[in-house]
Design an enzyme around this catalytic site. Structure first.
Site, PDB file in Angstrom:
ATOM      1  N   LYS A 123       0.923   3.645   1.072  1.00  0.00           N
ATOM      2  CA  LYS A 123       1.934   2.919   0.296  1.00  0.00           C
ATOM      3  C   LYS A 123       1.236   2.037  -0.741  1.00  0.00           C
ATOM      4  O   LYS A 123       0.168   1.494  -0.476  1.00  0.00           O
ATOM      5  CB  LYS A 123       2.767   2.057   1.253  1.00  0.00           C
ATOM      6  CG  LYS A 123       3.784   1.128   0.582  1.00  0.00           C
ATOM      7  CD  LYS A 123       4.963   1.862   0.000  1.00  0.00           C
ATOM      8  CE  LYS A 123       5.903   0.925  -0.766  1.00  0.00           C
ATOM      9  NZ  LYS A 123       6.909   1.687  -1.542  1.00  0.00           N
ATOM     10  N   THR A 124       1.844   1.905  -1.901  1.00  0.00           N
ATOM     11  CA  THR A 124       1.277   1.040  -2.932  1.00  0.00           C
ATOM     12  C   THR A 124       1.097  -0.381  -2.389  1.00  0.00           C
ATOM     13  O   THR A 124       2.065  -1.025  -1.965  1.00  0.00           O
ATOM     14  CB  THR A 124       2.187   1.004  -4.167  1.00  0.00           C
ATOM     15  OG1 THR A 124       2.284   2.322  -4.712  1.00  0.00           O
ATOM     16  CG2 THR A 124       1.634   0.059  -5.230  1.00  0.00           C
ATOM     17  N   ASN A 141      16.085   5.064  -3.837  1.00  0.00           N
ATOM     18  CA  ASN A 141      15.492   3.944  -3.113  1.00  0.00           C
ATOM     19  C   ASN A 141      15.244   2.776  -4.036  1.00  0.00           C
ATOM     20  O   ASN A 141      15.061   2.934  -5.247  1.00  0.00           O
ATOM     21  CB  ASN A 141      14.176   4.366  -2.444  1.00  0.00           C
ATOM     22  CG  ASN A 141      12.997   4.239  -3.386  1.00  0.00           C
ATOM     23  OD1 ASN A 141      12.441   3.152  -3.551  1.00  0.00           O
ATOM     24  ND2 ASN A 141      12.640   5.333  -4.046  1.00  0.00           N
ATOM     25  N   SER A 142      15.283   1.602  -3.422  1.00  0.00           N
ATOM     26  CA  SER A 142      14.806   0.397  -4.113  1.00  0.00           C
ATOM     27  C   SER A 142      14.080  -0.445  -3.086  1.00  0.00           C
ATOM     28  O   SER A 142      14.582  -1.459  -2.610  1.00  0.00           O
ATOM     29  CB  SER A 142      15.967  -0.377  -4.727  1.00  0.00           C
ATOM     30  OG  SER A 142      15.451  -1.493  -5.449  1.00  0.00           O
ATOM     31  N   MET A 143      12.894   0.041  -2.697  1.00  0.00           N
ATOM     32  CA  MET A 143      12.171  -0.574  -1.585  1.00  0.00           C
ATOM     33  C   MET A 143      11.619  -1.948  -1.967  1.00  0.00           C
ATOM     34  O   MET A 143      11.601  -2.870  -1.152  1.00  0.00           O
ATOM     35  CB  MET A 143      11.019   0.337  -1.147  1.00  0.00           C
ATOM     36  CG  MET A 143      11.442   1.761  -0.781  1.00  0.00           C
ATOM     37  SD  MET A 143      12.659   1.834   0.530  1.00  0.00           S
ATOM     38  CE  MET A 143      11.646   1.375   1.932  1.00  0.00           C
ATOM     39  N   GLY A 144      11.120  -2.064  -3.197  1.00  0.00           N
ATOM     40  CA  GLY A 144      10.536  -3.341  -3.617  1.00  0.00           C
ATOM     41  C   GLY A 144       9.115  -3.562  -3.108  1.00  0.00           C
ATOM     42  O   GLY A 144       8.699  -4.698  -2.872  1.00  0.00           O
ATOM     43  N   LEU A 145       8.387  -2.452  -2.926  1.00  0.00           N
ATOM     44  CA  LEU A 145       6.981  -2.500  -2.529  1.00  0.00           C
ATOM     45  C   LEU A 145       6.709  -3.283  -1.244  1.00  0.00           C
ATOM     46  O   LEU A 145       5.803  -4.122  -1.191  1.00  0.00           O
ATOM     47  CB  LEU A 145       6.110  -3.064  -3.672  1.00  0.00           C
ATOM     48  CG  LEU A 145       6.058  -2.235  -4.953  1.00  0.00           C
ATOM     49  CD1 LEU A 145       5.220  -2.958  -6.012  1.00  0.00           C
ATOM     50  CD2 LEU A 145       5.463  -0.853  -4.687  1.00  0.00           C
ATOM     51  N   CYS A 201       6.368   1.407 -10.714  1.00  0.00           N
ATOM     52  CA  CYS A 201       7.401   1.033  -9.735  1.00  0.00           C
ATOM     53  C   CYS A 201       8.652   0.561 -10.469  1.00  0.00           C
ATOM     54  O   CYS A 201       8.594  -0.412 -11.225  1.00  0.00           O
ATOM     55  CB  CYS A 201       6.932  -0.061  -8.798  1.00  0.00           C
ATOM     56  SG  CYS A 201       8.274  -0.570  -7.688  1.00  0.00           S
ATOM     57  N   GLY A 243      10.388  16.559  -6.539  1.00  0.00           N
ATOM     58  CA  GLY A 243      11.355  17.589  -6.173  1.00  0.00           C
ATOM     59  C   GLY A 243      10.799  18.812  -5.503  1.00  0.00           C
ATOM     60  O   GLY A 243      11.422  19.878  -5.541  1.00  0.00           O
ATOM     61  N   GLY A 289       7.256  13.613  -1.704  1.00  0.00           N
ATOM     62  CA  GLY A 289       7.883  12.352  -1.326  1.00  0.00           C
ATOM     63  C   GLY A 289       9.150  12.553  -0.522  1.00  0.00           C
ATOM     64  O   GLY A 289       9.149  12.481   0.705  1.00  0.00           O
TER      65      GLY A 289
HETATM   66  C1  DHB Z   1       8.947   1.774  -4.990  1.00  0.00           C
HETATM   67  C2  DHB Z   1       7.824   1.923  -5.745  1.00  0.00           C
HETATM   68  C3  DHB Z   1       7.706   3.028  -6.541  1.00  0.00           C
HETATM   69  O1  DHB Z   1       6.625   3.247  -7.315  1.00  0.00           O
HETATM   70  C4  DHB Z   1       8.719   3.960  -6.567  1.00  0.00           C
HETATM   71  O2  DHB Z   1       8.625   5.039  -7.349  1.00  0.00           O
HETATM   72  C5  DHB Z   1       9.828   3.813  -5.809  1.00  0.00           C
HETATM   73  C6  DHB Z   1       9.941   2.716  -5.011  1.00  0.00           C
HETATM   74  C7  DHB Z   1       9.201   0.576  -4.219  1.00  0.00           C
HETATM   75  O3  DHB Z   1       8.482   0.220  -3.265  1.00  0.00           O
HETATM   76  O4  DHB Z   1      10.213  -0.046  -4.537  1.00  0.00           O
END
Ligand code: DHB
Length: 309
Positions: free
Chosen positions: A44-45, A68-72, A128, A248, A269
């Site tokens: 994960k980033t 998604n909107s995980m927010g890292l 992101c 995809g 993904g």
């Molecule tokens: C998140 C980060 C990303 O680079 C992405 O493509 C989608 C979601 C994140 O953690 O929000």
């Protein structure tokens, strides 16, 4: 049949591994990728500080696609400096994904990752789409050039960038010129197209909570844009820069298409999120089936050989 390939000079048993994002944050999740057939492990980033991420629900499927909107959410780079070496027993390349909230943060993270000998390569996430109030760096061409120049001065590992999709001929050329003037050795294209909207019709409500329901889109819906960006990067970047196709992929045929368009490897993904770690072996086996049916025995037989009219 030989489906070995390489990116940035790093050998891979086959072209299929995970995209930074889904199910690659914790030690358990990363070990599961290590134990799977994936040809590399991407985490994960990571950011400088640990992050909880955005409020839930922050991921939803729609058919074979996702928003998604995980927010890292991630435990921070110091945690990954300790964790990633523990993945070495899986004997596959470990790729560290990172982004700083500032240039200074990025330089601090890179200085740390440089010291971890088990890390094979570094992927800088310039794309992101889910940080409220923060534009994606990769859509600011001048800023992207500055960041790549500063990181390039200190990074001591093979490295690359994860880019968002571009949709305009001029933008393809602008980003390619910047990348050709940097020291990166690979690009991963594409990250989730940002700020899509998915609606739950029964509830008459947006599917996810953060950012009024706007989020990054994954799955087959984005494949034409992933293919286009992979192809454009292959055409415009220096031949020695590797292209990793993302977006995809749900079948071995999709892997074949990306390689035909010029990719050296692919990341998965949404299909990994929906199917679990068995997806990597399935896709590699299906790629072999497609190649057998077409009479190909090596990746080089068809890589970047897409025909035009
Ligand atoms: C998140 C980060 C990303 O680079 C992405 O493509 C989608 C979601 C994140 O953690 O929000």
């Amino acid at each position: 049949m030989d489906i070995t390939t390489s990116i940035a000079g790093i050998k891979l048993k086959h072209p299929v591994f995970n995209a930074a994002g889904p199910i690659c944050t914790t030690k358990e999740e990363l070990d599961a990728i290590g134990a799977s057939a994936a040809s590399a492990i991407v985490c994960k980033t990571m950011t400088k500080e640990p992050r909880k991420g955005n409020p839930e629900p922050r991921y939803a499927d729609f058919g074979r696609n996702s928003i998604n909107s995980m927010g890292l959410p991630n435990p921070g780079y110091k945690a990954y400096m300790a964790l990633l070496p523990q993945l070495a027993r899986h004997e596959k390349p470990i790729i560290a994904s990172f982004i700083g909230m500032t240039l200074e943060d990025s330089l601090e993270i890179v200085a740390g990752l440089n010291e971890v000998k088990e890390i094979a390569a570094i992927e800088m996430n310039l794309s992101c789409p889910n940080l409220p109030g923060k534009p994606q760096v990769a859509y600011d061409f001048q800023r992207s050039g500055e960041v790549l120049a500063e990181v390039g001065k200190i990074i001591r590992k093979p490295w690359g960038v994860k880019l968002p999709p571009y949709f305009d001929e001029v933008h393809f050329k602008l980003i390619a010129d910047i990348l050709n003037g940097s020291t990166i050795q690979f690009v991963s294209v594409i990250n989730s197209p940002g700020n899509g909207l998915v609606i739950d019709r029964d509830k008459e409500q947006v599917a996810i909570r953060p950012k009024q329901g706007f989020g990054g889109i994954g799955g087959p819906a984005i494949k034409p844009f992933g293919l286009a960006n992979a192809r454009k990067m292959r055409q415009l970047l220096k031949p020695k820069t590797s292209v990793v196709g993302v977006g995809g992929i749900t079948t071995g045929g999709d892997v074949f298409d990306y390689i035909l368009a010029g990719a050296d490897a692919v990341q998965v993904g949404t299909a990994f999120m929906q199917e679990g770690p068995g997806v990597f072996g399935r896709l590699a086996a299906e790629l072999e089936e497609v190649m057998t049916a077409k009479g190909y025995s090596r990746i080089a037989d068809f890589r970047n050989k897409l025909k035009e009219w």
